[in-house]
Design a protein around this motif. Sequence first.
Motif, PDB file in Angstrom:
ATOM      1  N   GLN A  39       9.124   6.915 -33.278  1.00 30.10           N
ATOM      2  CA  GLN A  39      10.150   7.204 -34.671  1.00 30.10           C
ATOM      3  C   GLN A  39      11.119   8.285 -34.492  1.00 30.10           C
ATOM      4  OE1 GLN A  39       6.837   8.525 -37.163  1.00 30.10           O
ATOM      5  NE2 GLN A  39       7.654  10.791 -36.951  1.00 30.10           N
ATOM      6  N   GLY A  40      11.967   8.390 -35.250  1.00 30.86           N
ATOM      7  CA  GLY A  40      13.023   9.335 -35.130  1.00 30.86           C
ATOM      8  C   GLY A  40      12.294  10.823 -35.435  1.00 30.86           C
ATOM      9  N   ALA A  41      12.815  11.862 -34.935  1.00 32.77           N
ATOM     10  CA  ALA A  41      12.244  13.153 -34.924  1.00 32.77           C
ATOM     11  C   ALA A  41      12.129  13.844 -36.194  1.00 32.77           C
ATOM     12  CB  ALA A  41      13.146  14.003 -34.057  1.00 32.77           C
ATOM     13  N   LYS A  42      11.045  14.063 -36.575  1.00 32.13           N
ATOM     14  CA  LYS A  42      10.861  14.771 -37.869  1.00 32.13           C
ATOM     15  C   LYS A  42      11.363  16.019 -37.976  1.00 32.13           C
ATOM     16  CE  LYS A  42       7.269  16.701 -40.817  1.00 32.13           C
ATOM     17  NZ  LYS A  42       7.262  18.434 -40.286  1.00 32.13           N
ATOM     18  N   ASN A  43      11.234  16.771 -36.987  1.00 31.02           N
ATOM     19  CA  ASN A  43      11.634  18.220 -37.107  1.00 31.02           C
ATOM     20  C   ASN A  43      13.428  18.311 -37.187  1.00 31.02           C
ATOM     21  OD1 ASN A  43       9.100  19.305 -37.423  1.00 31.02           O
ATOM     22  ND2 ASN A  43       9.083  19.584 -35.250  1.00 31.02           N
ATOM     23  N   GLU A  44      13.783  17.163 -36.339  1.00 28.88           N
ATOM     24  CA  GLU A  44      15.436  17.232 -36.290  1.00 28.88           C
ATOM     25  C   GLU A  44      15.793  16.725 -37.693  1.00 28.88           C
ATOM     26  OE1 GLU A  44      18.981  14.683 -34.385  1.00 28.88           O
ATOM     27  OE2 GLU A  44      17.130  14.680 -33.433  1.00 28.88           O
ATOM     28  N   ALA A  45      15.086  15.885 -38.426  1.00 32.91           N
ATOM     29  CA  ALA A  45      15.665  15.116 -39.622  1.00 32.91           C
ATOM     30  C   ALA A  45      15.721  16.229 -40.823  1.00 32.91           C
ATOM     31  CB  ALA A  45      14.533  14.040 -40.046  1.00 32.91           C
ATOM     32  N   LEU A  46      14.694  17.079 -40.738  1.00 36.87           N
ATOM     33  CA  LEU A  46      14.554  18.165 -41.920  1.00 36.87           C
ATOM     34  C   LEU A  46      16.018  19.105 -41.695  1.00 36.87           C
ATOM     35  CD1 LEU A  46      10.921  18.905 -41.758  1.00 36.87           C
ATOM     36  CD2 LEU A  46      12.290  17.553 -43.390  1.00 36.87           C
ATOM     37  N   GLN A  47      16.458  19.240 -40.415  1.00 39.59           N
ATOM     38  CA  GLN A  47      17.591  20.204 -40.208  1.00 39.59           C
ATOM     39  C   GLN A  47      19.056  19.394 -40.662  1.00 39.59           C
ATOM     40  OE1 GLN A  47      17.851  22.052 -36.363  1.00 39.59           O
ATOM     41  NE2 GLN A  47      15.392  21.676 -36.217  1.00 39.59           N
TER      42      GLN A  47
ATOM     43  N   THR B 121      26.839   9.705 -42.153  1.00 39.81           N
ATOM     44  CA  THR B 121      25.900   8.636 -41.833  1.00 39.81           C
ATOM     45  C   THR B 121      24.818   9.158 -40.806  1.00 39.81           C
ATOM     46  OG1 THR B 121      27.396   6.879 -42.662  1.00 39.81           O
ATOM     47  CG2 THR B 121      25.692   6.129 -41.158  1.00 39.81           C
ATOM     48  N   ILE B 122      23.648   8.884 -41.290  1.00 38.55           N
ATOM     49  CA  ILE B 122      22.454   9.277 -40.175  1.00 38.55           C
ATOM     50  C   ILE B 122      21.632   8.270 -39.824  1.00 38.55           C
ATOM     51  CG2 ILE B 122      20.757  10.874 -39.655  1.00 38.55           C
ATOM     52  CD1 ILE B 122      22.078  12.848 -41.867  1.00 38.55           C
ATOM     53  N   ASP B 123      21.465   7.817 -38.738  1.00 35.54           N
ATOM     54  CA  ASP B 123      20.570   6.884 -37.918  1.00 35.54           C
ATOM     55  C   ASP B 123      19.287   7.309 -37.634  1.00 35.54           C
ATOM     56  OD1 ASP B 123      22.411   4.506 -38.866  1.00 35.54           O
ATOM     57  OD2 ASP B 123      23.421   4.881 -37.209  1.00 35.54           O
ATOM     58  N   ASN B 124      18.368   6.303 -37.444  1.00 35.62           N
ATOM     59  CA  ASN B 124      17.049   6.873 -36.840  1.00 35.62           C
ATOM     60  C   ASN B 124      16.368   7.597 -37.674  1.00 35.62           C
ATOM     61  OD1 ASN B 124      14.872   6.033 -34.861  1.00 35.62           O
ATOM     62  ND2 ASN B 124      15.659   7.770 -33.490  1.00 35.62           N
TER      63      ASN B 124
ATOM     64  N   GLY C 279      34.384  18.156 -41.867  1.00 35.10           N
ATOM     65  CA  GLY C 279      34.274  16.749 -42.422  1.00 35.10           C
ATOM     66  C   GLY C 279      33.227  15.874 -42.185  1.00 35.10           C
ATOM     67  N   GLY C 280      33.190  14.527 -42.557  1.00 31.96           N
ATOM     68  CA  GLY C 280      32.173  13.714 -42.414  1.00 31.96           C
ATOM     69  C   GLY C 280      31.846  13.383 -40.878  1.00 31.96           C
ATOM     70  N   THR C 281      30.825  12.557 -40.539  1.00 26.62           N
ATOM     71  CA  THR C 281      30.569  12.249 -39.274  1.00 26.62           C
ATOM     72  C   THR C 281      29.397  11.325 -39.115  1.00 26.62           C
ATOM     73  OG1 THR C 281      30.089  12.957 -36.780  1.00 26.62           O
ATOM     74  CG2 THR C 281      28.668  14.062 -38.889  1.00 26.62           C
ATOM     75  N   ASP C 282      29.055  10.500 -38.233  1.00 34.81           N
ATOM     76  CA  ASP C 282      27.921   9.691 -37.752  1.00 34.81           C
ATOM     77  C   ASP C 282      27.030  10.400 -36.996  1.00 34.81           C
ATOM     78  OD1 ASP C 282      29.183   7.976 -39.444  1.00 34.81           O
ATOM     79  OD2 ASP C 282      29.948   6.599 -37.813  1.00 34.81           O
ATOM     80  N   HIS C 283      25.709  10.186 -37.212  1.00 33.14           N
ATOM     81  CA  HIS C 283      24.905  10.995 -36.194  1.00 33.14           C
ATOM     82  C   HIS C 283      23.377  10.084 -35.892  1.00 33.14           C
ATOM     83  CE1 HIS C 283      22.658  14.552 -34.441  1.00 33.14           C
ATOM     84  NE2 HIS C 283      21.713  14.087 -35.058  1.00 33.14           N
ATOM     85  N   LYS C 284      23.145  10.202 -34.899  1.00 35.98           N
ATOM     86  CA  LYS C 284      21.761   9.162 -34.366  1.00 35.98           C
ATOM     87  C   LYS C 284      20.873  10.282 -33.810  1.00 35.98           C
ATOM     88  CE  LYS C 284      19.512   5.456 -31.988  1.00 35.98           C
ATOM     89  NZ  LYS C 284      19.558   4.322 -31.190  1.00 35.98           N
ATOM     90  N   MET C 285      19.493  10.439 -34.685  1.00 32.27           N
ATOM     91  CA  MET C 285      18.630  11.402 -34.344  1.00 32.27           C
ATOM     92  C   MET C 285      17.778  10.893 -33.085  1.00 32.27           C
ATOM     93  SD  MET C 285      17.394  12.928 -37.852  1.00 32.27           S
ATOM     94  CE  MET C 285      16.155  11.410 -38.244  1.00 32.27           C
ATOM     95  N   LEU C 286      17.303  11.839 -32.332  1.00 36.44           N
ATOM     96  CA  LEU C 286      16.515  11.707 -31.023  1.00 36.44           C
ATOM     97  C   LEU C 286      15.038  11.132 -31.464  1.00 36.44           C
ATOM     98  CD1 LEU C 286      16.870  14.982 -29.310  1.00 36.44           C
ATOM     99  CD2 LEU C 286      17.984  12.803 -28.640  1.00 36.44           C
ATOM    100  N   PRO C 287      14.315  10.502 -30.444  1.00 39.01           N
ATOM    101  CA  PRO C 287      12.893  10.112 -30.980  1.00 39.01           C
ATOM    102  C   PRO C 287      12.179  11.303 -30.861  1.00 39.01           C
ATOM    103  CG  PRO C 287      13.483   9.910 -28.525  1.00 39.01           C
ATOM    104  CD  PRO C 287      14.867  10.174 -29.039  1.00 39.01           C
TER     105      PRO C 287
END
Length: 435
Positions: free
Chosen positions: A19-27, A40-43, A229-237
């Motif tokens: 799954q996407g990284a829990k500890n990254e997601a919280l930040q 926009t955030i993916d994973n 400003g805004g951005t797109d981001h994809k989280m690590l596994p």
Amino acid sequence: MGTFKIEGGHQLKGEIQPQGAKNEALQILCAVLLTSEKVTIDNIPDIRDVNKLILLLSNLGVKIQKNKPGSYTFQSDDIHLDYLESEKFKEEGRGLRGSIMIVGPLLARFGKGYIPKPGGDKIGRRRLDTHFEGFIKLGAKFRYNREDYFYGVEAEKLKGSYMLLDEASVTGTANIVMAAVLAEGTTTIYNAACEPYLQQLCKMLNRMGAKISGVGSNLLVIEGVERLGGTDHKMLPDMIEIGSWIGLAAMTKSELTIKNVSWNDLGQIPDVFRKLGITVEKKGDDIHVPAHKDGYEIQSYIDGSILTIADAPWPGFTPDLLSIVLVVATQARGSVLVHQKMFESRLFFVDKLIDMGAKIILCDPHRATVIGHDFQSQLKATTMVSPDIRAGISLLIAALSAKGTSTIHNIEQIDRGYERIDERLRAIGAKIVRV
């Protein structure tokens, strides 16, 4: 209180996607508060702790659009600051450790940030001094209401400063970085955490217009900017989940392939499991663990002394995987000393493994010696209660390798960090039922 029924002793086989990284997601989710533009955030993992934070952001006024499973767009252009002083916020913020990281962005953008004393795992003291000392150095005034355990920081305008952190706290560094990006002048943070997830946060902030240099080191220099400003981001596994699956494969003598693991961000994890005698093969960006039909043997040091596996700030070994290492060692050939330096209550779950037949000596709250069975004596099924996320997954791995049917209560703790774990395990052959 939810329960898993697990019939152990079965070999598993197949592929599993972390799954996407829990500890990254919280930040990363807290960072959406730094701009009025869309992010926009993916994973994003579909787990209890992350979903709680998304709900908290929604109650704070963040507009949230779900694009597809794991993908959301956030816009923080109409924040309800009154919510921060409501009883509802005190209740919701208290139930989530990661809620502390909304304080830095709110302080930077709106001049104030509040938080009730956060909850989370019962693994020992997790002090917040590093966070608030950093905010004070940036010019914030700190207040603390002892009656209802409510923290607050306020500042008309934050000003850059030099600071030497008293510990390389990941959440503390993230919080201070998010406050400093909108501060006036230059902030220098020495002894900063430099975990891959913190690097991800800094790279995302730089794409939003921040000026952070030194990313990946323990010395960060931040030039404050007027706005982001805004951005797109994809989280690590999730590297903790990846380590969990390596341990699961070894304990159940299963052949597993862990897909798309982002090898460059795993640090010492593959090598630590290799020291336990586990074959960890790199195949492209996947990890392949063959079936260990003849078991696995713990290495000793060159002088023959017992192997010690201890946690340390990145690039040291993550404390979140020590519980996995401990349970995997119960069936190895040889012995290992597990030294959990950071949290004084995290090893207390070993009594459940001892009940299952493991040979473990709890030396003190921080150290345990494990004498492996070499699969000569199989762990026995039992009834357990999950005390925290990482102990919970370790007990689940033990149950999957044990003889008979085990019961694990309080699985909400496991759900806090692992997405649809029962479904995903059944897909590779596990006999697990959610009651």
